[in-house]
Scaffold this active site. Structure first.
Site, mmCIF file in Angstrom:
data_model
loop_
_atom_site.group_PDB
_atom_site.id
_atom_site.type_symbol
_atom_site.label_atom_id
_atom_site.label_comp_id
_atom_site.label_asym_id
_atom_site.label_seq_id
_atom_site.Cartn_x
_atom_site.Cartn_y
_atom_site.Cartn_z
ATOM 1 N N GLN A 197 40.061 14.645 90.324
ATOM 2 C CA GLN A 197 41.135 15.339 91.047
ATOM 3 C C GLN A 197 42.351 15.549 90.128
ATOM 4 O OE1 GLN A 197 41.934 13.418 94.876
ATOM 5 N NE2 GLN A 197 39.762 13.033 95.106
ATOM 6 N N THR A 203 47.663 41.969 93.469
ATOM 7 C CA THR A 203 49.078 42.328 93.588
ATOM 8 C C THR A 203 49.515 43.377 92.571
ATOM 9 O OG1 THR A 203 49.554 40.135 94.395
ATOM 10 C CG2 THR A 203 51.415 41.339 93.510
ATOM 11 N N SER A 225 41.975 39.506 95.931
ATOM 12 C CA SER A 225 40.947 38.666 95.300
ATOM 13 C C SER A 225 40.489 37.526 96.193
ATOM 14 C CB SER A 225 41.404 38.162 93.933
ATOM 15 O OG SER A 225 42.257 37.069 94.054
HETATM 16 N N1 ASP Z 1 46.426 37.681 97.042
HETATM 17 C C1 ASP Z 1 46.528 38.328 95.771
HETATM 18 C C2 ASP Z 1 45.140 38.379 95.157
HETATM 19 O O1 ASP Z 1 44.687 37.401 94.628
HETATM 20 C C3 ASP Z 1 47.470 37.621 94.872
HETATM 21 C C4 ASP Z 1 47.599 38.230 93.490
HETATM 22 O O2 ASP Z 1 47.125 39.293 93.184
HETATM 23 O O3 ASP Z 1 48.211 37.617 92.659
HETATM 24 O O4 ASP Z 1 44.511 39.410 95.186
#
Ligand code: ASP
Length: 348
Positions: A282, A17, A62
């Site tokens: 858990q 992000t 990611s």
């Molecule tokens: N979906 C994004 C990722 O993990 C979320 C983020 O970057 O926080 O690449």
């Protein structure tokens, strides 16, 4: 002072992000390239540091992270190890804790900081958390003691003012800026007016040993989470999966599981066939103690090993690492009980 004497940091942009922006047509977040990222953080130019960058092409969300990309990160760090004081990896938050854990095992005898960071809001947005995360991470990656040794010679995650040991960290929130938690190990540093380091909690490397980078892994592993009512045929199918070498068993409380005969027999049969079963709870906080209740003792008898207070991300990546290096079952069982990168607490 010549240019090469300035503190130096290699910024590795994998995606996530922090470097995304909204596609006006679809409304979805998409990665943009590193030069644009720098445009949005003009503060980077104010650092009296030598900052170089490497960009994944294409940058990835990611969720698409793979162990082969961990080996790529290890390669980049290894090839540039002598040239830089530290490394900052910009990474999506979703799998950041897995990457940080994997790197902590793959970079043996690390003596320089490898700081993973990212953000919950893209860096071009007004309220982004990305700028502060990035700027503080760079400062930490370059920070040294008076004798020239790095202050934080380990793989960490920096997020929302907290520096956490990478292999102790878990993503806990999909919305808040405070997205990560290290439940079983305290914060290594806090960024306020100053960056306050907790020196006693930071790993002390052996300065006689040089960096040993590892590239092998084996992913024939599964995570099995128990719940009341879990069926025999399901557990049996998982434990008989072709190629299976190890299981991370997520049990209740301090490492407890049902006492049903069929359940214990299935586990015992699996460990007898050489499958390594590691017990973690858990509950994100606290330690597995199989000796504490009868329900845990049965697991010990079945050959299950304790994961103590490890995170799931740490156990799974450590198993991948050990299996990938062709260690014997006996060696792996032993090495799972010895912390190699501060990944769990040794019970007293
Ligand atoms: N979906 C994004 C990722 O993990 C979320 C983020 O970057 O926080 O690449």
């Amino acid at each position: 002072m010549s240019y090469s004497d300035y503190p130096s940091v290699l910024l590795i942009y994998t995606g996530g992000t922090i470097g995304m922006r909204r596609n006006p047509e679809t409304g979805a977040l998409e990665a943009f390239d590193f030069d644009q990222l720098q445009e949005h953080v003009p503060e980077l130019k104010r650092f009296n540091y030598r900052i170089s960058s490497y960009q994944f092409n294409p940058p990835i969300d990611s969720s698409d992270m793979e162990p082969s990309l961990w080996t790529k990160l290890v390669r980049i760090i290894t090839d540039n190890y002598e040239e830089f004081d530290g490394f900052v990896i910009l990474h999506g938050t979703d799998t950041m804790a897995y990457t940080a854990s994997a790197l902590s095992f793959m970079l043996e005898n690390l003596k320089k900081p490898v700081i993973l960071t990212g953000s919950q809001l893209p860096i071009d947005m007004l309220r982004t958390d990305g700028k502060e995360n990035l700027i503080a991470s760079i400062e930490i990656a370059a920070a040294k003691h008076e004798d020239g040794a790095s202050i934080v010679p380990e793989v960490c995650i920096f997020f929302e003012n907290q520096l956490l040991r990478g292999n102790r960290t878990t993503k806990i929130n999909a919305e808040n800026f405070n997205a990560f938690r290290s439940y079983n190990y305290p914060t290594l540093a806090t960024a306020g007016i100053h960056i306050k380091y907790e020196y006693d909690r930071i790993l002390k490397p052996d300065y006689q040993k040089s960096l040993k980078s590892h590239y092998l892994y084996d992913t024939n592993i599964a995570i099995l989470t128990l719940f009341p009512g879990i069926q025999e045929n399901i557990i049996s199918t998982v434990l008989h999966a072709p190629g299976l070498k190890a299981i991370v068993l997520k049990t209740y409380g301090s490492g407890n599981a049902p006492q049903k005969r069929w359940f214990i027999d299935l586990l015992k049969d699996a460990t007898t066939r050489g499958i390594i079963i590691v017990n973690i709870s858990q509950c994100p906080s606290g330690m597995v103690e199989m000796e504490r209740y009868e329900t845990g003792l049965h697991l010990l008898d079945a050959g299950v090993i304790s994961g103590y207070d490890s995170t799931v991300e740490s156990v799974i990546t450590k198993l991948m690492f050990l299996l990938g290096h062709g260690k014997s079952e006996e060696e792996i069982r032993h090495l799972m009980t010895v912390p190699v990168a501060g990944e769990f607490t040794i019970p007293v």
